[in-house]
Design a protein around this motif. Structure first.
Motif, PDB file in Angstrom:
ATOM      1  N   LEU A  39      22.566  74.105  -1.703  1.00 29.45           N
ATOM      2  CA  LEU A  39      23.469  73.922  -0.559  1.00 29.45           C
ATOM      3  C   LEU A  39      22.951  74.551   0.722  1.00 29.45           C
ATOM      4  O   LEU A  39      23.405  74.182   1.811  1.00 29.45           O
ATOM      5  N   ARG A  43      24.928  70.817   6.190  1.00 27.05           N
ATOM      6  CA  ARG A  43      26.211  70.788   6.868  1.00 27.05           C
ATOM      7  C   ARG A  43      27.308  70.504   5.845  1.00 27.05           C
ATOM      8  O   ARG A  43      27.055  69.878   4.818  1.00 27.05           O
ATOM      9  N   PRO A  44      28.531  70.984   6.105  1.00 27.70           N
ATOM     10  CA  PRO A  44      29.613  70.752   5.138  1.00 27.70           C
ATOM     11  C   PRO A  44      29.799  69.296   4.764  1.00 27.70           C
ATOM     12  O   PRO A  44      30.144  68.988   3.615  1.00 27.70           O
ATOM     13  N   ALA A  47      27.232  68.932   2.073  1.00 25.51           N
ATOM     14  CA  ALA A  47      27.124  69.968   1.041  1.00 25.51           C
ATOM     15  C   ALA A  47      27.931  69.641  -0.205  1.00 25.51           C
ATOM     16  O   ALA A  47      27.616  70.119  -1.302  1.00 25.51           O
ATOM     17  N   ALA A  93      29.377  76.014   2.073  1.00 21.04           N
ATOM     18  CA  ALA A  93      28.620  75.685   3.286  1.00 21.04           C
ATOM     19  C   ALA A  93      29.178  76.447   4.491  1.00 21.04           C
ATOM     20  O   ALA A  93      28.418  76.954   5.322  1.00 21.04           O
TER      21      ALA A  93
END
Length: 515
Positions: A39, A43-44, A47, A93
Motif C-alpha cells: 500500500l 493514493r486511497p 489502495a 493509506a
C-alpha cells in the motif's frame, strides 16, 4: 501495481498460515509488513485494491473450514468478511501520511478487526490476530491488556517491521537514535509481560469431569443420531460413577457435558429426561448439560443452553448461548433475504434466540463462567461473567460439523487464550473434539482428540482475582471503533477544507485574470 497486488495476495496466504492448523505465529509480522509495503505510496482511491486482495486470500484460507457447512456458505461469508479490507486499505493509506504511521496503521487494522468481529449479525471474530498468539511472548500480555490490546501489539510489530524495511534504503537513517528507540520500546512492551506475569491468587480447588461422548457414524450430523449422542454421554457418566465407587477415579464435584449432548428439550422428551436424571443421580453431583430447550416466550424459537442438573433436585441455573450462528442456527430476516427453503437452511425450522445473561452459573459451591461454542470467540461473555464473580470457565461445544477441519484447533486455541486473559482454569467439553483442561497460563493439562470418546477428571484451581484485561472489559474494542470514526471524520473535514481552499484560489485567479 501488478507487483503490489501479487505481494498482497501472497501476504494474505502467509497470514493465514499463522493460524491453526498450520500455526506458524511468527509469520504474522512479515505478512502484515507485506500488506503495508503493497500500500505504501498509493493514493486511497487505489489502495483498496491490494488490501482487498490481501483480505480475500486471508479470510478464504483461514476459514476454509466453513466449506463443511456448504461451499456456497463459505463463498458468501468470506466475500462479506473480505469486503472489510476495502475500508482498511483506505484507512491505512490515510494513516501513512502521518509521521507515526506504524502506530496509525496498526490502529486501523485493529479497528477493522473489531468491526468485522461484531457486525453484521454479531460478526465473525475468527481470524483476529490475537487468536494466533498461543505459546508466543505476545500471549503473556493478555492478562494485562486483553484480546484487543494484544492484537494491536501484533499489528504494531508488523507495521514497525515494514517501517524498518523501508529505512533499510538509508543505512544512516537506520542507525539513528529514533530507530533504536522505536525498536527498543516495542521489544520491551512485547517481552515485559513474560518477565512480570500478572499474579493470580488461587482461592481453592474443585474436581471437574469433562465428558466427550462422540457422534456415531461420520460424526458430522448430531441431529440425525441425537438419541445415540445423549446415550453416549449418559453411559460414560454412569461408567465414571462406577469407577469412582471402585476407587479407580477421584470423585468429581461436578460434570460438564458438551453442547448438543441433548439435541431436544430434556424437559419435554421423556426418554432424554430419564437419561439425564439417571446419569446425574448415578454420579451424585451436578451435571452441566448442553441442551436445546424450547423458548417459553416464543414457540417459534429455541434456546441453546447449559443447564445445571442436580441429583435429586432437577434443573437449576441456566446459561443461554449469546451468539447463535447466522444461517447456521437462525435465519436473519427469515424469508426476506434468502428463502428459508434454500439448501441447508431447510434444517433450521426454528430460529435460535440470543441469550443476554452474564450472571455466572452456580454449580454446587462454585461459580462458573460458561460459554457455548462460538461464544468463546467473543470478548464480553466470559469476561463479563468473570467480572461478576466466576471462579472457573467452562466451554461447551459441539463442532461436530467441523470435526475434520482446522476449526477444532482454532477454537481450542481461543479457549487457551481465554485462560490467560481471565486468569482462570478453563474446562472444555466437546461433543467429538477437542476437549481439554487448561491452566491459567495457557498450558494444557489433559485433552481428548477429535473423534475420541473419553472422560477427563482433573482437579482445577479456583480464583476470584480480576486481571486488568477483565477490568477493562470491552472498552479497548470500543476505543478501536471510536478511532475509526474520529480519524475518518478528521480526514473528511481536512479533504473538504482543501477542496474549498482550492476552489477559492481558482476563483481568485479567475477574478485577477479578468481584472
Amino acid at each position: 501495481m501488478p507487483q503490489r497486488c501479487l505481494l498482497a495476495l501472497v501476504g494474505g496466504l502467509v497470514l493465514a498460515a499463522a493460524f491453526e492448523p498450520v500455526g506458524w505465529s511468527w509469520l504474522m509480522p512479515p505478512a502484515l509488513a507485506a500488506l503495508v509495503l503493497s500500500l505504501r505510496g498509493l493514493r486511497p482511491g487505489r489502495a483498496w485494491i491490494p488490501s482487498l486482495l490481501f483480505g480475500t486470500t486471508f479470510v478464504y484460507a483461514v476459514m476454509v473450514w466453513m466449506r463443511s457447512v456448504g461451499t456456497d456458505a463459505w463463498i458468501a461469508m468470506c466475500a462479506l468478511e473480505a469486503a472489510f479490507f476495502v475500508p482498511l486499505g483506505l484507512g491505512m493509506a490515510w494513516s501513512m501520511r502521518h509521521r507515526a504511521w506504524p502506530l496509525w496503521t496498526a490502529l486501523w487494522w485493529v479497528g477493522i478487526e473489531t468491526w468485522r468481529s461484531g457486525f453484521p449479525f454479531s460478526g465473525m471474530p475468527f481470524g483476529r490476530l490475537v487468536y494466533a498468539t498461543a505459546d508466543t511472548p505476545w500471549a503473556d500480555a493478555l492478562p494485562w491488556i486483553g484480546m484487543t490490546g494484544v492484537s494491536l501489539l501484533v499489528a504494531l510489530t508488523g507495521t514497525t517491521l515494514a517501517w524498518l524495511l523501508l529505512r533499510l534504503r538509508d543505512l544512516d537513517a537506520l542507525r539513528t537514535r529514533s530507530t533504536y528507540a522505536v525498536v527498543g520500546t516495542l521489544a520491551v512492551v512485547t517481552l515485559a509481560p513474560a518477565l512480570v506475569s500478572f499474579p493470580v491468587r488461587e482461592t481453592g480447588t474443585t474436581t471437574v469431569a469433562a465428558v466427550q461422548g462422540d457422534v456415531p457414524g461420520t460424526g458430522l450430523d448430531v441431529v440425525a443420531v441425537h438419541r445415540d449422542v445423549t446415550a453416549n454421554h449418559v453411559r460414560l457418566t454412569e461408567e465414571l460413577a462406577e469407577a469412582v465407587a471402585a476407587g479407580d477415579e477421584p470423585a468429581p464435584d461436578f460434570v460438564v457435558w458438551p453442547e448438543n449432548s441433548t439435541a431436544v428439550d430434556p424437559f419435554t422428551d421423556p426418554g432424554v429426561h430419564a437419561g439425564v436424571v439417571a446419569a446425574t443421580d448415578a454420579i451424585g453431583v451436578p451435571v452441566i448439560v448442553g441442551a436445546m430447550a424450547n423458548d417459553p416466550l416464543d414457540d417459534e424459537q429455541v434456546l441453546n443452553q447449559g443447564i445445571v442438573y442436580r441429583p435429586g433436585l432437577g434443573s437449576g441455573d441456566r446459561y443461554t448461548k449469546r451468539h447463535p450462528v447466522p444461517y447456521g442456527e437462525y435465519i436473519p430476516f427469515r424469508g426476506s433475504l434468502i428463502p428459508s427453503s434454500y439448501g441447508k437452511l431447510r434444517m433450521i425450522p426454528r430460529d435460535m434466540a440470543r441469550g443476554t445473561g452474564l450472571e455466572p452459573l452456580r454449580v454446587g459451591d462454585v461459580r462458573v463462567a460458561d460459554a457455548i461454542c462460538f461464544d468463546v470467540a467473543y470478548d464480553e461473555g466470559i469476561g463479563g461473567q468473570v467480572a461478576r464473580g466466576a471462579e472457573l470457565v467452562t466451554v461447551q461445544t459441539s463442532n461436530a460439523m467441523f470435526s475434520r477441519t482446522g476449526q477444532l484447533a482454532q477454537q481450542f486455541e481461543i479457549s487457551r487464550l481465554r485462560a490467560l486473559e481471565t486468569g482462570r482454569w478453563v474446562v472444555v467439553a466437546a461433543i467429538n473434539g477437542v476437549s481439554g483442561v487448561v491452566r491459567p497460563d495457557g498450558t494444557v493439562v489433559a485433552s481428548v482428540p477429535a473423534r475420541g470418546q473419553d472422560v477427563l477428571v482433573e482437579t482445577v484451581g479456583l480464583s476470584t482475582t480480576l486481571t486488568p484485561a477483565v477490568r477493562l472489559g470491552v472498552w479497548p474494542a470500543r476505543a478501536a471503533l471510536a478511532f475509526l470514526v474520529v480519524h475518518t471524520l478528521a480526514v473528511a473535514i481536512a479533504y473538504r477544507r482543501r477542496r474549498r481552499g482550492a476552489r477559492d484560489v481558482a476563483v481568485a485567479e479567475q477574478q485577477g485574470g479578468q481584472a
